[in-house]
Design a protein around this motif. Sequence first.
Motif, PDB file in Angstrom:
ATOM      1  N   PHE A 273       0.852  -1.205   0.000  1.00 53.29           N
ATOM      2  CA  PHE A 273       0.000   0.000   0.000  1.00 53.29           C
ATOM      3  C   PHE A 273       0.880   1.244   0.000  1.00 53.29           C
ATOM      4  O   PHE A 273       2.091   1.170   0.179  1.00 53.29           O
ATOM      5  N   LEU A 275       1.738   4.970   1.634  1.00 51.16           N
ATOM      6  CA  LEU A 275       1.552   5.662   2.907  1.00 51.16           C
ATOM      7  C   LEU A 275       0.485   6.737   2.747  1.00 51.16           C
ATOM      8  O   LEU A 275       0.355   7.332   1.681  1.00 51.16           O
ATOM      9  N   VAL A 304      -6.389   4.151  16.775  1.00 53.56           N
ATOM     10  CA  VAL A 304      -6.245   2.734  16.434  1.00 53.56           C
ATOM     11  C   VAL A 304      -6.433   2.552  14.936  1.00 53.56           C
ATOM     12  O   VAL A 304      -7.362   3.098  14.343  1.00 53.56           O
ATOM     13  N   THR A 309       2.609   1.217  12.937  1.00 54.15           N
ATOM     14  CA  THR A 309       3.688   0.235  12.849  1.00 54.15           C
ATOM     15  C   THR A 309       4.617   0.519  11.673  1.00 54.15           C
ATOM     16  O   THR A 309       5.845   0.482  11.811  1.00 54.15           O
ATOM     17  N   TRP A 346       8.240  -7.916   6.227  1.00 56.50           N
ATOM     18  CA  TRP A 346       8.647  -6.738   5.466  1.00 56.50           C
ATOM     19  C   TRP A 346      10.164  -6.638   5.278  1.00 56.50           C
ATOM     20  O   TRP A 346      10.637  -6.192   4.250  1.00 56.50           O
ATOM     21  N   PRO A 459      -7.063   4.641   3.526  1.00 63.42           N
ATOM     22  CA  PRO A 459      -8.317   4.672   2.766  1.00 63.42           C
ATOM     23  C   PRO A 459      -9.021   3.322   2.772  1.00 63.42           C
ATOM     24  O   PRO A 459      -8.416   2.289   3.063  1.00 63.42           O
ATOM     25  N   ASP A 563      -4.141  -7.023  14.811  1.00 65.60           N
ATOM     26  CA  ASP A 563      -4.575  -6.567  13.494  1.00 65.60           C
ATOM     27  C   ASP A 563      -4.970  -7.727  12.583  1.00 65.60           C
ATOM     28  O   ASP A 563      -4.128  -8.422  12.042  1.00 65.60           O
ATOM     29  N   ARG A 592     -11.193  -2.753   9.952  1.00 71.65           N
ATOM     30  CA  ARG A 592      -9.897  -2.605   9.293  1.00 71.65           C
ATOM     31  C   ARG A 592      -9.944  -3.058   7.845  1.00 71.65           C
ATOM     32  O   ARG A 592      -8.956  -2.956   7.131  1.00 71.65           O
TER      33      ARG A 592
HETATM   34  P1  ADP Z   1      -1.996   1.054  14.645  1.00 68.56           P
HETATM   35  O1  ADP Z   1      -1.812   2.502  14.378  1.00 68.56           O
HETATM   36  O2  ADP Z   1      -3.283   0.786  15.361  1.00 68.56           O
HETATM   37  O3  ADP Z   1      -0.816   0.413  15.302  1.00 68.56           O
HETATM   38  P2  ADP Z   1      -1.300  -0.697  12.490  1.00 68.56           P
HETATM   39  O4  ADP Z   1       0.054  -0.213  12.313  1.00 68.56           O
HETATM   40  O5  ADP Z   1      -1.484  -2.009  13.159  1.00 68.56           O
HETATM   41  O6  ADP Z   1      -2.204   0.391  13.210  1.00 68.56           O
HETATM   42  O7  ADP Z   1      -2.027  -0.704  11.074  1.00 68.56           O
HETATM   43  C1  ADP Z   1      -3.342  -1.161  10.909  1.00 68.56           C
HETATM   44  C2  ADP Z   1      -3.520  -1.842   9.574  1.00 68.56           C
HETATM   45  O8  ADP Z   1      -3.495  -0.889   8.530  1.00 68.56           O
HETATM   46  C3  ADP Z   1      -2.430  -2.852   9.249  1.00 68.56           C
HETATM   47  O9  ADP Z   1      -3.030  -3.952   8.607  1.00 68.56           O
HETATM   48  C4  ADP Z   1      -1.542  -2.094   8.290  1.00 68.56           C
HETATM   49  O10 ADP Z   1      -0.847  -2.962   7.445  1.00 68.56           O
HETATM   50  C5  ADP Z   1      -2.546  -1.261   7.539  1.00 68.56           C
HETATM   51  N1  ADP Z   1      -2.017  -0.033   6.985  1.00 68.56           N
HETATM   52  C6  ADP Z   1      -1.128   0.800   7.552  1.00 68.56           C
HETATM   53  N2  ADP Z   1      -0.912   1.861   6.760  1.00 68.56           N
HETATM   54  C7  ADP Z   1      -1.673   1.698   5.663  1.00 68.56           C
HETATM   55  C8  ADP Z   1      -1.884   2.463   4.473  1.00 68.56           C
HETATM   56  N3  ADP Z   1      -1.262   3.612   4.261  1.00 68.56           N
HETATM   57  N4  ADP Z   1      -2.749   1.982   3.576  1.00 68.56           N
HETATM   58  C9  ADP Z   1      -3.400   0.829   3.785  1.00 68.56           C
HETATM   59  N5  ADP Z   1      -3.247   0.058   4.868  1.00 68.56           N
HETATM   60  C10 ADP Z   1      -2.388   0.476   5.799  1.00 68.56           C
END
Ligand code: ADP
Length: 698
Positions: A273, A275, A304, A309, A346, A459, A563, A592
């Motif tokens: 995806f 950012l 949340v 991450t 990753w 999105p 997640d 999510r």
């Molecule tokens: P949190 O902020 O709650 O820690 P996470 O880092 O666990 O959130 O991310 C939540 C979910 O969104 C994960 O599955 C992650 O891979 C996904 N995600 C993060 N950034 C994006 C993005 N820019 N576009 C789509 N999905 C994303």
Amino acid sequence: MRAKKKNTPETSLSFRLRGVGKQIAKHLARLDIHSVRDLLFHLPARYQDRTQVQAIRTLLPGNEVVIEGTIQSISMPTHGRTKLLCELKDETGTLYLRFFHVLPYLVDSLKPGNRMRCYSEVRLGAKGLEMVHPEFQLITPQRPIPIDAHLTPVYPATEGLSQYVLRKIINNALAIIRQHPELREILPLPLLQSLSLPTLQEALQFVHKPPRDIAMTELLENKTVAQKRLIFEELLAHRISLLHIKHQFQSQTSIPFQMKDHLSQQFLSNLPFQLTNAQSRVVAEIKTDLSRPHPMLRLVQGDVGSGKTVVAVLAMLQAIENGYQAAMMAPTELLAEQHTRVTKRWLEPLGIKVAFLSSSIKGRERTTALKAIGNGEAQIVLGTHALFQEEVAFSKLAFIIVDEQHRFGVQQRALFRQKGMQADYYPHQLIMTATPIPRTLAMSFYADLDVSMIDELPPGRTPIITSIIANSRREEVIERVRSACREGRQVYWVCPLIEESEALNCQAATNTAEQLQAALPEIKVGLIHGRLRANEKDKIMQAFQQGELHLLVATTVIEVGVDVPNASVMVIENAERLGLSQLHQLRGRVGRGKVASYCLLLYQHPLSELAKARLAVIRETTDGFQIAQRDLELRGPGEVLGTRQTGELSFRVADLIRDSDLLPHVQHAAERILHDHVDIIEPLTERWLGKGREYGKV
Ligand code: ADP
Ligand code: MG
């Protein structure tokens, strides 16, 4: 900050005050009063108005009043609890004084024809209005008693120390206030004038002895300028101490990580995806900080699911590109494992070595992990509290991240930080939280941090629909679970902490899982709780993630971070017992993916008004900031900030919600003082925070 000096007038209990002997000093110590200054800052909890004699005819039950009258008659009943009943009359009516214990002085004083002044609360008794054991004084023509010119303070007291004694010694302290050099004004006079605030002495005189014409409600609501003056000074002291720490912090040395970006480019192009704008902005803010030769101390706030991450991973890549180690600590094993899974997926394709450490990693596996951490082979280290244990030694850790920081104590973060401290550098620090901190709190408690906000969700998320459902309609809820699973969705069913004992909670979750499995035989039910071993938890989480389990019954272990985008229904039992932020976190496990998600909050009858109001907040908004603000109003700052040590939040006179209108002035004044009046930083922070503040922050 300097240690308390002994025997300075402000800080010692060398009460050269009339009326304070050894015994009273002991009682005072129980109220945490050790000095004249403490005494003067021991502020009244409320006030009584004894400045006017009231006519008996005007009294209502519940009034606390002064009356004057002449004793008409005395009776000493021989049966019942009442031992002495005295009829008192003024020009307007009659009132009874009732006594349950009779001491000789009572019998001597209470004689028909005597004139008395009484103070007490008025009640409605069997014979009409009455006072029970009032405070009283005899009035004789030879000995007229002046009526009080001031409202009477009522202090927080302790056994063995009466209001009368407290009033007397505080009054004595006020009389000699001018002899206490440190109790003189600290704040610059122009500052006070610009805010129309009185001096310290005036303010203290006023709060201990308010003039009779002041409105009681203003006093009780802390609205008088005298009270505002004290509140202002306290808030100012807190803020200055934080800013001061920040300045000291920024003078330390850290490794400047150059922005090489070859790894992060590769990483980003592999990422499935893009950012979000908010993520890119925050990453840029962090990268700039990391390239400086002073330690970063940055808080990333993001609701949340906002995607913290990936931001953390990008930041860690910058450390690795510069040949240093980075470590990220999470509050639960489940979350640390998830971080590890994601990060390995990753980063291993980029040839980066990731190590994982928690208390359940044992034996050979542990030895291997510790070795890789110690010799630098592990470039990224993820884990739980295990990361700051003594046996863990890093090779060259220069960047640390604390995820879900509100779940850690100050001490724990300090220990973690020490792992990255070398003779010649301090680590950069990133702390992340999904519990948004309302602006008022952020200004007061995070003044020493730089703050980044991920204020945008990735999105394609559909909003979560939340319903509040009585536990008696459990059957319907089970049917909804069935149909969601039939459509290929997955469901969480959370049984929150209801018992003190972890074992009992796990038992409750186990029972629920069995019941649900019996009711839903076609569905694969999994169970996860804190007592499972790490690898068992890991297995279950993976099975759920891969869709092999449809329904996951859990304790609140899944509260943070977990997640699984295909999960679209969250059932929370006993929702009325959880805090708003916690409910918000749990609900954040769904919503999510692309399909509509549901959060079903089950509650037990009967629901209190407060509980109703709180659940309604959750139903009506999914905005974490709004929820945190409401939580702050409903439960206070200590609860909102969770395990953040309450000592950091204890104010003597200020109240962040009530006094939030002062905060902009405080902020402004703090900057001016740090710039123009550095000499008052120490006395001001010492006065309000004592020592110990230096441990407050890491
Ligand atoms: P949190 O902020 O709650 O820690 P996470 O880092 O666990 O959130 O991310 C939540 C979910 O969104 C994960 O599955 C992650 O891979 C996904 N995600 C993060 N950034 C994006 C993005 N820019 N576009 C789509 N999905 C994303
Ligand atoms: Mg997270």
